[in-house]
Design an enzyme around this catalytic site. Structure first.
Site, PDB file in Angstrom:
ATOM      1  N   ASN A  42       0.838  -1.201   0.000  1.00  0.00           N
ATOM      2  CA  ASN A  42       0.000   0.000   0.000  1.00  0.00           C
ATOM      3  C   ASN A  42       0.873   1.251   0.000  1.00  0.00           C
ATOM      4  O   ASN A  42       1.957   1.282   0.593  1.00  0.00           O
ATOM      5  CB  ASN A  42      -1.008   0.012   1.157  1.00  0.00           C
ATOM      6  CG  ASN A  42      -0.411  -0.215   2.520  1.00  0.00           C
ATOM      7  OD1 ASN A  42       0.606  -0.890   2.668  1.00  0.00           O
ATOM      8  ND2 ASN A  42      -1.022   0.351   3.540  1.00  0.00           N
ATOM      9  N   ILE A  43       0.410   2.248  -0.726  1.00  0.00           N
ATOM     10  CA  ILE A  43       1.138   3.512  -0.861  1.00  0.00           C
ATOM     11  C   ILE A  43       0.152   4.632  -0.546  1.00  0.00           C
ATOM     12  O   ILE A  43      -0.767   4.902  -1.331  1.00  0.00           O
ATOM     13  CB  ILE A  43       1.703   3.674  -2.294  1.00  0.00           C
ATOM     14  CG1 ILE A  43       2.597   2.475  -2.647  1.00  0.00           C
ATOM     15  CG2 ILE A  43       2.481   4.986  -2.410  1.00  0.00           C
ATOM     16  CD1 ILE A  43       3.018   2.416  -4.116  1.00  0.00           C
ATOM     17  N   GLU A  55      -2.998  -4.727  -3.041  1.00  0.00           N
ATOM     18  CA  GLU A  55      -3.490  -5.628  -4.089  1.00  0.00           C
ATOM     19  C   GLU A  55      -3.545  -4.899  -5.426  1.00  0.00           C
ATOM     20  O   GLU A  55      -3.217  -5.465  -6.480  1.00  0.00           O
ATOM     21  CB  GLU A  55      -4.909  -6.128  -3.763  1.00  0.00           C
ATOM     22  CG  GLU A  55      -5.042  -6.886  -2.462  1.00  0.00           C
ATOM     23  CD  GLU A  55      -5.378  -5.967  -1.300  1.00  0.00           C
ATOM     24  OE1 GLU A  55      -4.813  -4.863  -1.197  1.00  0.00           O
ATOM     25  OE2 GLU A  55      -6.213  -6.370  -0.474  1.00  0.00           O
TER      26      GLU A  55
END
Ligand code: THU
Length: 127
Positions: A42-43, A55
């Site tokens: 995740n960013i 994802e």
């Protein structure tokens, strides 16, 4: 790569997450029909809605490299406090549905559980 290795990879890649706002690091590792493996974390962003899920990063990497079908994706949330498994969010499930994902490995501290994609997103939206 087997499922055990995919689950380990998801945990490893979660350490690369950029999650200064939630402090909740997520990693994803997927294998496609062609046997290639892609990862994502995740960013987050100061403008919160600009954040992306782990994802989705893995899906974007895979499809932009010409992959057409996702066989299995492993998802690991390494900062989850509870021992309860953490499942992919609804939007990520919808993205995975687009590429005929077959199985999801939900990784937690004690290992992982394998789900058929239809179990976690029945009646997915397609037209
Ligand atoms: N997150 C994911 O990366 N995948 C999910 O399926 C659910 C949530 C991330 C988004 C955000 O950076 C953090 O987890 C907390 O919501």
């Amino acid at each position: 790569m087997n499922n055990d290795q995919l689950a380990e990879l998801a945990k490893d890649i979660a350490t690369k997450a950029y999650a200064p706002y939630s402090n909740f690091r997520v990693g994803a590792a997927l294998i496609t029909d062609s046997g290639n493996v892609y990862t994502g974390c995740n960013i987050e962003n100061a403008s919160y809605p600009a954040s992306v899920c782990a994802e989705d990063v893995a899906v974007v990497k895979a499809i932009s490299e010409g992959e057409k079908k996702i066989n299995t994706i492993a998802v690991a949330c390494i900062d989850a406090e509870s021992d309860t498994a953490i499942f992919p969010c609804g939007i990520s499930r919808q993205r995975l549905a687009e590429f005929d994902t077959e199985s999801v490995l939900v990784v937690d501290k004690s290992g992982y559980k394998t789900y058929k994609f239809e179990e976690i997103l029945p009646y997915n939206f397609k037209f």
